[in-house]
Design a protein around this motif. Structure first.
Motif, PDB file in Angstrom:
ATOM      1  N   LEU A   1       0.843  -1.189   0.000  1.00 59.73           N
ATOM      2  CA  LEU A   1       0.000   0.000   0.000  1.00 59.73           C
ATOM      3  C   LEU A   1       0.883   1.245   0.000  1.00 59.73           C
ATOM      4  N   VAL A   2       0.793   2.029  -1.054  1.00 59.44           N
ATOM      5  CA  VAL A   2       1.572   3.257  -1.179  1.00 59.44           C
ATOM      6  C   VAL A   2       0.628   4.434  -0.981  1.00 59.44           C
ATOM      7  N   VAL A   3       0.911   5.263   0.014  1.00 59.36           N
ATOM      8  CA  VAL A   3       0.103   6.448   0.273  1.00 59.36           C
ATOM      9  C   VAL A   3       0.989   7.668   0.122  1.00 59.36           C
TER      10      VAL A   3
ATOM     11  N   GLU B   1       4.070   5.804 -13.877  1.00 61.47           N
ATOM     12  CA  GLU B   1       5.378   5.565 -13.249  1.00 61.47           C
ATOM     13  C   GLU B   1       5.247   4.580 -12.099  1.00 61.47           C
ATOM     14  N   PHE B   2       4.168   4.697 -11.333  1.00 56.96           N
ATOM     15  CA  PHE B   2       3.950   3.747 -10.244  1.00 56.96           C
ATOM     16  C   PHE B   2       3.700   2.341 -10.789  1.00 56.96           C
TER      17      PHE B   2
ATOM     18  N   ASP C   1      -3.463  -2.444  -8.414  1.00 57.11           N
ATOM     19  CA  ASP C   1      -4.789  -3.064  -8.394  1.00 57.11           C
ATOM     20  C   ASP C   1      -5.894  -2.075  -8.062  1.00 57.11           C
ATOM     21  N   GLY C   2      -5.520  -0.881  -7.623  1.00 61.48           N
ATOM     22  CA  GLY C   2      -6.550   0.092  -7.274  1.00 61.48           C
ATOM     23  C   GLY C   2      -5.944   1.405  -6.836  1.00 61.48           C
TER      24      GLY C   2
ATOM     25  N   ARG D   1      -0.816  -5.666  -5.754  1.00 59.92           N
ATOM     26  CA  ARG D   1      -0.837  -7.081  -5.397  1.00 59.92           C
ATOM     27  C   ARG D   1       0.220  -7.818  -6.200  1.00 59.92           C
ATOM     28  N   LEU D   2       0.650  -8.941  -5.662  1.00 58.33           N
ATOM     29  CA  LEU D   2       1.642  -9.750  -6.377  1.00 58.33           C
ATOM     30  C   LEU D   2       0.985 -10.414  -7.588  1.00 58.33           C
TER      31      LEU D   2
END
Length: 335
Positions: free
Chosen positions: A271-273, A302-303, A315-316, A330-331
């Motif tokens: 989770l990247v915030v 880029e992400f 994934d979202g 997700r993997l």
């Protein structure tokens, strides 16, 4: 004055350094706190600060023009407007402006912006001889001010960040580079079924331990002193990167994502915030990331590329606040 003169004057004012530096020096000298009540004379203030009286008077005169201080029959006093620069104002400005704090010191690297634009690299090492993180490690007072700044930075947004994500989906969350633990503590408090594990360098890790103890979370919160460039605690449901990746260039951002991917179990999430270019980023912050860290606010493409290199699929995307988004990875099945 015609339109062209107005435009030139506006540009000159935007480019001028006198006002921003006057405010920063005022905060560094603690003038808003020293001039409360009836204020003080320039002579007395100069003696207290071991400053040159004439030069100090010039500074105070400009601060009076800005409305930060007011002239009195005997000197100057802090105005109601200037009280926002007091140490106890609770707005975090002093940690951003004082030249002896991490934030104030870092922004002076903007004088080397041309170097960053020419090379794509941080200007901070050019000005100070070592990168920002080495400076924090060497000078405890800078690290302490940085930790305060980071805690204050998202304090008002914390309820929305906690409420905007279904954290109860995860039985365990590793907060990677989690600072003093404010965010993880809020998540655990809101979701009693979740266990947390924070990773950060000492002595910030020690501060996080105190945060968890103070909030009665010792039974569900662990702390490991370490770097996110090293192997992370393995097997958690979620690995949280809050305002981390934009502090780093691509090489280091890949290393961080790689550590998260290798630690997560097959159904785990990363989770990247943080701010996302084109959604929740601003141009000033982008330049600050470049100049101070050699990083930037990345866009969604880029992400995606950053995650894909490590078997992580975006994934979202959720717009959590007016400043930050959540990107959930997700993997991939063949990762």
């Amino acid at each position: 004055m015609d339109h062209e003169d107005d435009a030139a004057d506006a540009l000159r004012r935007m480019a001028g350094l006198a006002t921003p530096m006057a405010l920063r020096v005022a905060a560094t000298l603690g003038l808003p706190d020293r001039l409360l009540g009836d204020g003080a004379s320039v002579e007395r203030l100069a003696a207290e600060l071991d400053a040159a009286p004439i030069a100090l008077d010039l500074l105070l005169a400009h601060l009076a023009t800005l409305g930060v201080v007011e002239r009195t029959p005997t000197g100057y006093r802090t105005s109601a407007y200037g009280e926002h620069l007091r140490l106890d104002a609770g707005n975090g400005l002093t940690d951003l402006l004082r030249l002896d704090t991490a934030g104030g010191r870092a922004e002076l690297a903007f004088v080397e912006l041309a170097h960053s634009v020419s090379t794509g690299r941080a200007a901070y090492p050019r000005r100070y001889g070592q990168d920002f993180w080495a400076d924090l490690a060497e000078h405890p007072h800078l690290r302490e001010s940085f930790d305060r700044q980071m805690t204050h930075r998202f304090r008002e947004q914390l309820p929305r960040i906690v409420a905007g994500v279904d954290w109860s989906r995860f039985s365990s969350v590793v907060d990677v580079g989690g600072g003093q633990g404010s965010l993880l503590a809020a998540i655990l408090t809101a979701h009693p079924g979740v266990r947390g594990h924070l990773v950060d360098l000492e002595p910030t890790a020690a501060d996080a331990r105190r945060t968890f103890t103070a909030q009665g979370l010792d039974d569900r919160a662990r702390v490991t002193a370490g770097s996110f460039f090293d192997p992370l605690p393995a097997g958690a449901d979620a690995y949280l990167l809050f305002d981390i990746l934009h502090d780093w260039d691509d090489e280091h951002a890949h290393r961080i994502m790689s550590r998260c991917a290798e630690a997560a179990h097959p159904a785990g999430r990363v989770l990247v915030v943080e701010a996302v270019a084109g959604l929740r980023a601003d141009s000033e912050s982008d330049l600050a990331m470049l100049v101070i860290f050699g990083g930037r606010e990345r866009g969604l493409d880029e992400f995606r590329a950053l995650g894909s290199a490590h078997g992580l699929l975006l994934d979202g995307v959720t717009e959590l606040t007016d400043q930050r988004c959540l990107l959930e990875f997700r993997l991939s099945a063949d990762g």
